[in-house]
Motif scaffolding. Structure first.
Motif, PDB file in Angstrom:
ATOM      1  N   GLU A   1      -6.336 -58.609  21.594  1.00 16.58           N
ATOM      2  CA  GLU A   1      -5.213 -59.389  21.076  1.00 16.58           C
ATOM      3  C   GLU A   1      -5.711 -60.548  20.208  1.00 16.58           C
ATOM      4  OE1 GLU A   1      -2.068 -58.888  21.129  1.00 16.58           O
ATOM      5  OE2 GLU A   1      -1.630 -57.516  22.783  1.00 16.58           O
ATOM      6  N   MET A   2      -6.769 -61.208  20.644  1.00 18.36           N
ATOM      7  CA  MET A   2      -7.320 -62.336  19.889  1.00 18.36           C
ATOM      8  C   MET A   2      -7.835 -61.869  18.524  1.00 18.36           C
ATOM      9  SD  MET A   2      -8.216 -65.613  19.744  1.00 18.36           S
ATOM     10  CE  MET A   2      -8.714 -66.470  21.245  1.00 18.36           C
ATOM     11  N   LEU A   3      -8.537 -60.746  18.507  1.00 18.79           N
ATOM     12  CA  LEU A   3      -9.103 -60.248  17.256  1.00 18.79           C
ATOM     13  C   LEU A   3      -8.008 -59.903  16.256  1.00 18.79           C
ATOM     14  CD1 LEU A   3     -12.060 -59.818  16.407  1.00 18.79           C
ATOM     15  CD2 LEU A   3     -11.790 -57.411  16.946  1.00 18.79           C
ATOM     16  N   TYR A   4      -6.960 -59.238  16.738  1.00 19.04           N
ATOM     17  CA  TYR A   4      -5.876 -58.837  15.837  1.00 19.04           C
ATOM     18  C   TYR A   4      -4.977 -60.021  15.488  1.00 19.04           C
ATOM     19  CZ  TYR A   4      -1.697 -56.465  14.092  1.00 19.04           C
ATOM     20  OH  TYR A   4      -0.629 -56.071  13.324  1.00 19.04           O
ATOM     21  N   ALA A   5      -4.787 -60.952  16.414  1.00 19.82           N
ATOM     22  CA  ALA A   5      -3.895 -62.091  16.169  1.00 19.82           C
ATOM     23  C   ALA A   5      -4.480 -63.088  15.178  1.00 19.82           C
ATOM     24  CB  ALA A   5      -3.585 -62.811  17.487  1.00 19.82           C
TER      25      ALA A   5
ATOM     26  N   GLY B   1      -7.541 -62.316  13.067  1.00 20.23           N
ATOM     27  CA  GLY B   1      -8.279 -61.732  11.954  1.00 20.23           C
ATOM     28  C   GLY B   1      -9.722 -62.193  11.886  1.00 20.23           C
ATOM     29  N   MET B   2     -10.223 -62.813  12.932  1.00 27.03           N
ATOM     30  CA  MET B   2     -11.599 -63.309  12.879  1.00 27.03           C
ATOM     31  C   MET B   2     -12.603 -62.159  12.978  1.00 27.03           C
ATOM     32  SD  MET B   2     -12.174 -65.149  16.625  1.00 27.03           S
ATOM     33  CE  MET B   2     -10.936 -66.413  16.324  1.00 27.03           C
ATOM     34  N   ARG B   3     -13.819 -62.437  12.559  1.00 27.46           N
ATOM     35  CA  ARG B   3     -14.910 -61.470  12.669  1.00 27.46           C
ATOM     36  C   ARG B   3     -15.314 -61.344  14.133  1.00 27.46           C
ATOM     37  NH1 ARG B   3     -15.725 -65.031   8.549  1.00 27.46           N
ATOM     38  NH2 ARG B   3     -15.886 -64.179   6.430  1.00 27.46           N
ATOM     39  N   VAL B   4     -15.905 -60.197  14.481  1.00 25.30           N
ATOM     40  CA  VAL B   4     -16.303 -60.000  15.880  1.00 25.30           C
ATOM     41  C   VAL B   4     -17.366 -61.013  16.289  1.00 25.30           C
ATOM     42  CG1 VAL B   4     -18.075 -58.257  15.335  1.00 25.30           C
ATOM     43  CG2 VAL B   4     -17.020 -58.293  17.596  1.00 25.30           C
ATOM     44  N   SER B   5     -18.255 -61.397  15.354  1.00 22.85           N
ATOM     45  CA  SER B   5     -19.270 -62.403  15.678  1.00 22.85           C
ATOM     46  C   SER B   5     -18.619 -63.737  16.003  1.00 22.85           C
ATOM     47  CB  SER B   5     -20.259 -62.566  14.514  1.00 22.85           C
ATOM     48  OG  SER B   5     -19.582 -62.902  13.315  1.00 22.85           O
ATOM     49  N   GLU B   6     -17.534 -64.049  15.299  1.00 19.75           N
ATOM     50  CA  GLU B   6     -16.800 -65.295  15.554  1.00 19.75           C
ATOM     51  C   GLU B   6     -16.073 -65.219  16.893  1.00 19.75           C
ATOM     52  OE1 GLU B   6     -15.899 -66.340  10.839  1.00 19.75           O
ATOM     53  OE2 GLU B   6     -14.427 -65.235  12.024  1.00 19.75           O
TER      54      GLU B   6
ATOM     55  N   ILE C   1     -10.243 -72.743  17.561  1.00 24.94           N
ATOM     56  CA  ILE C   1     -11.190 -73.221  16.553  1.00 24.94           C
ATOM     57  C   ILE C   1     -12.234 -72.136  16.344  1.00 24.94           C
ATOM     58  CG2 ILE C   1     -12.908 -74.975  15.952  1.00 24.94           C
ATOM     59  CD1 ILE C   1     -11.384 -76.914  17.785  1.00 24.94           C
ATOM     60  N   CYS C   2     -12.278 -71.596  15.139  1.00 21.95           N
ATOM     61  CA  CYS C   2     -13.190 -70.501  14.812  1.00 21.95           C
ATOM     62  C   CYS C   2     -14.379 -71.045  14.041  1.00 21.95           C
ATOM     63  CB  CYS C   2     -12.442 -69.452  13.978  1.00 21.95           C
ATOM     64  SG  CYS C   2     -13.450 -68.077  13.453  1.00 21.95           S
ATOM     65  N   HIS C   3     -15.586 -70.705  14.477  1.00 23.09           N
ATOM     66  CA  HIS C   3     -16.813 -71.198  13.849  1.00 23.09           C
ATOM     67  C   HIS C   3     -17.330 -70.152  12.870  1.00 23.09           C
ATOM     68  CE1 HIS C   3     -16.967 -74.504  16.779  1.00 23.09           C
ATOM     69  NE2 HIS C   3     -16.501 -73.600  17.620  1.00 23.09           N
ATOM     70  N   GLY C   4     -16.943 -70.292  11.591  1.00 21.48           N
ATOM     71  CA  GLY C   4     -17.387 -69.352  10.565  1.00 21.48           C
ATOM     72  C   GLY C   4     -18.760 -69.698  10.042  1.00 21.48           C
ATOM     73  N   GLU C   5     -19.254 -68.862   9.103  1.00 21.82           N
ATOM     74  CA  GLU C   5     -20.583 -69.075   8.555  1.00 21.82           C
ATOM     75  C   GLU C   5     -20.635 -70.337   7.706  1.00 21.82           C
ATOM     76  OE1 GLU C   5     -22.004 -65.687   6.476  1.00 21.82           O
ATOM     77  OE2 GLU C   5     -21.872 -64.344   8.197  1.00 21.82           O
ATOM     78  N   GLU C   6     -19.564 -70.632   6.976  1.00 20.35           N
ATOM     79  CA  GLU C   6     -19.572 -71.785   6.076  1.00 20.35           C
ATOM     80  C   GLU C   6     -18.942 -73.027   6.702  1.00 20.35           C
ATOM     81  OE1 GLU C   6     -21.105 -71.784   3.209  1.00 20.35           O
ATOM     82  OE2 GLU C   6     -21.656 -69.662   3.363  1.00 20.35           O
ATOM     83  N   HIS C   7     -17.870 -72.833   7.438  1.00 21.53           N
ATOM     84  CA  HIS C   7     -17.181 -73.993   8.013  1.00 21.53           C
ATOM     85  C   HIS C   7     -16.283 -73.545   9.158  1.00 21.53           C
ATOM     86  CE1 HIS C   7     -13.470 -72.673   6.012  1.00 21.53           C
ATOM     87  NE2 HIS C   7     -14.211 -72.449   4.952  1.00 21.53           N
TER      88      HIS C   7
ATOM     89  N   HIS D   1     -14.117 -54.560  12.607  1.00 30.73           N
ATOM     90  CA  HIS D   1     -13.613 -55.026  11.308  1.00 30.73           C
ATOM     91  C   HIS D   1     -12.308 -54.322  10.936  1.00 30.73           C
ATOM     92  CE1 HIS D   1     -15.604 -58.093   9.011  1.00 30.73           C
ATOM     93  NE2 HIS D   1     -15.183 -57.570   7.875  1.00 30.73           N
ATOM     94  N   THR D   2     -12.046 -53.154  11.541  1.00 29.10           N
ATOM     95  CA  THR D   2     -10.790 -52.457  11.273  1.00 29.10           C
ATOM     96  C   THR D   2      -9.608 -53.326  11.689  1.00 29.10           C
ATOM     97  OG1 THR D   2     -11.898 -50.342  11.727  1.00 29.10           O
ATOM     98  CG2 THR D   2      -9.494 -50.327  11.665  1.00 29.10           C
ATOM     99  N   LEU D   3      -9.741 -54.038  12.797  1.00 30.46           N
ATOM    100  CA  LEU D   3      -8.662 -54.929  13.246  1.00 30.46           C
ATOM    101  C   LEU D   3      -8.520 -56.128  12.313  1.00 30.46           C
ATOM    102  CD1 LEU D   3      -9.103 -54.871  17.125  1.00 30.46           C
ATOM    103  CD2 LEU D   3      -7.222 -53.906  15.789  1.00 30.46           C
ATOM    104  N   ARG D   4      -9.633 -56.606  11.783  1.00 35.91           N
ATOM    105  CA  ARG D   4      -9.579 -57.707  10.795  1.00 35.91           C
ATOM    106  C   ARG D   4      -8.861 -57.233   9.535  1.00 35.91           C
ATOM    107  NH1 ARG D   4     -12.183 -62.529   9.106  1.00 35.91           N
ATOM    108  NH2 ARG D   4     -13.108 -62.506   7.035  1.00 35.91           N
ATOM    109  N   HIS D   5      -9.229 -56.044   9.049  1.00 44.42           N
ATOM    110  CA  HIS D   5      -8.549 -55.487   7.881  1.00 44.42           C
ATOM    111  C   HIS D   5      -7.055 -55.290   8.164  1.00 44.42           C
ATOM    112  CE1 HIS D   5     -12.333 -54.988   5.985  1.00 44.42           C
ATOM    113  NE2 HIS D   5     -12.688 -53.852   6.541  1.00 44.42           N
ATOM    114  N   SER D   6      -6.750 -54.770   9.334  1.00 47.54           N
ATOM    115  CA  SER D   6      -5.348 -54.498   9.688  1.00 47.54           C
ATOM    116  C   SER D   6      -4.549 -55.788   9.751  1.00 47.54           C
ATOM    117  CB  SER D   6      -5.282 -53.759  11.036  1.00 47.54           C
ATOM    118  OG  SER D   6      -6.023 -52.563  10.995  1.00 47.54           O
ATOM    119  N   PHE D   7      -5.146 -56.825  10.325  1.00 43.58           N
ATOM    120  CA  PHE D   7      -4.516 -58.145  10.379  1.00 43.58           C
ATOM    121  C   PHE D   7      -4.110 -58.593   8.977  1.00 43.58           C
ATOM    122  CE2 PHE D   7      -5.492 -62.602   9.422  1.00 43.58           C
ATOM    123  CZ  PHE D   7      -4.600 -63.287  10.234  1.00 43.58           C
TER     124      PHE D   7
END
Length: 294
Positions: A138-142, A144-149, A166-172, A240-246
């Motif tokens: 649910e979190m991944l689809y809700a 759109g974050m990357r699995v690493s995040e 709070i999502c910790h991305g590569e840049e910010h 990443h399919t869930l990220r794309h779907s989001f």
């Protein structure tokens, strides 16, 4: 050169806060470059010339490396030599004029809303493990974050009272809202399930494996594949399919591209605009199947 590569990877880790996968990719790319230069009799970084790097990239292309792989190689090399220049280890950057090949954008595979619903219904929420799995999906689809995040999340990153993470991305870092469905599942997970999985009260990871340690990418991948099979989803599904779907589902329901870009953490809006191509392709497919004169 080996020490310089190690120092560079440490710099990425400490100063740039890049993902673990990016560190591994850059290190692998630079090790291959080191082996090539060594084979050419080049031992010192200050002796590397632009022509040496151009020949190296040309050889990668001749070996039929994918354009995306060659582009990442170039990104690794440029970042490395920019670091060396900044640190005063070299006086000129031989990688300055390296140009990545054009990468053909493929329309990403997505799930339909119905397939997402089936996938989300697969975990057995009467068990701690099932509730955890449901919360992760649910979190991944809700969001759109990357699995690493997703797997990097700490308990302290989650704010259920105000409904955001709070999502910790590569840049910010970025703050992503979570909808009511995801919020309710996470509340149940935090109240009844996480404590049954975590053995050490000091563990800060939001999602852990059954041993109470932070969930790994491989572990999550296996979980996702299992539920996809149970749901009768036959396409090659990845996190990443869930990220794309989001992204596609957000755009289909009226979200603007800029908002989706911000939610996904894309630095370049062109990365987000590819999802518009999915909508265009879908409309074309519907048109060809339903128009009476097609």
């Amino acid at each position: 050169m080996e020490k310089n590569i190690c120092d560079f990877i440490e710099y990425l880790h400490e100063k740039k806060n890049v993902s673990h996968n990016t560190e591994i990719s850059y290190q692998r790319d630079l090790k291959k470059l080191e082996e090539y230069l060594h084979g050419c009799g080049i031992e010192k970084l200050e002796n590397v010339r632009e022509t040496d790097l151009q020949r190296y990239i040309s050889e990668r292309k001749k070996e039929n490396y994918a354009s995306a792989t060659v582009s990442r190689n170039i990104a690794s090399i440029r970042a490395f030599f920019q670091y060396l220049l900044k640190e005063g280890i070299i006086k000129e950057d031989p990688s300055e004029n390296l140009k990545p090949p054009k990468v053909e954008r493929k329309i990403p595979q997505i799930l339909s809303v119905q397939e997402v619903d089936r996938l989300m219904s697969m975990p057995n929420t009467n068990t701690a493990k099932g509730m955890r799995d449901k919360a992760m999906l649910e979190m991944l689809y809700a969001t759109g974050m990357r699995v690493s995040e997703l797997l990097y999340l700490k308990v302290s990153d989650l704010n259920l009272q105000f409904g955001y993470v709070i999502c910790h991305g590569e840049e910010h870092e970025r703050i992503i809202p979570i909808g009511n469905t995801c919020r309710e599942i996470l509340e149940q997970y935090m109240k009844a399930s996480r404590g049954a999985l975590v053995k050490n009260k000091e563990e800060s990871a939001l999602f852990t494996n059954c041993s109470g340690k932070a969930m790994s990418r491989q572990g999550f991948w296996k979980i996702l594949k299992g539920y996809a099979a149970d749901a009768g989803i036959h396409q090659d599904i990845t996190p990443h399919t869930l990220r794309h779907s989001f992204a596609v589902h957000m755009l289909q329901n009226g979200a603007d591209v800029r908002s989706v870009q911000e939610l996904l953490g894309h630095a370049d809006i062109s990365s987000t605009q590819m999802y518009l191509d999915v909508n265009t392709a879908k409309l074309r497919d519907v048109y060809m199947k339903t128009h009476p004169r097609c």
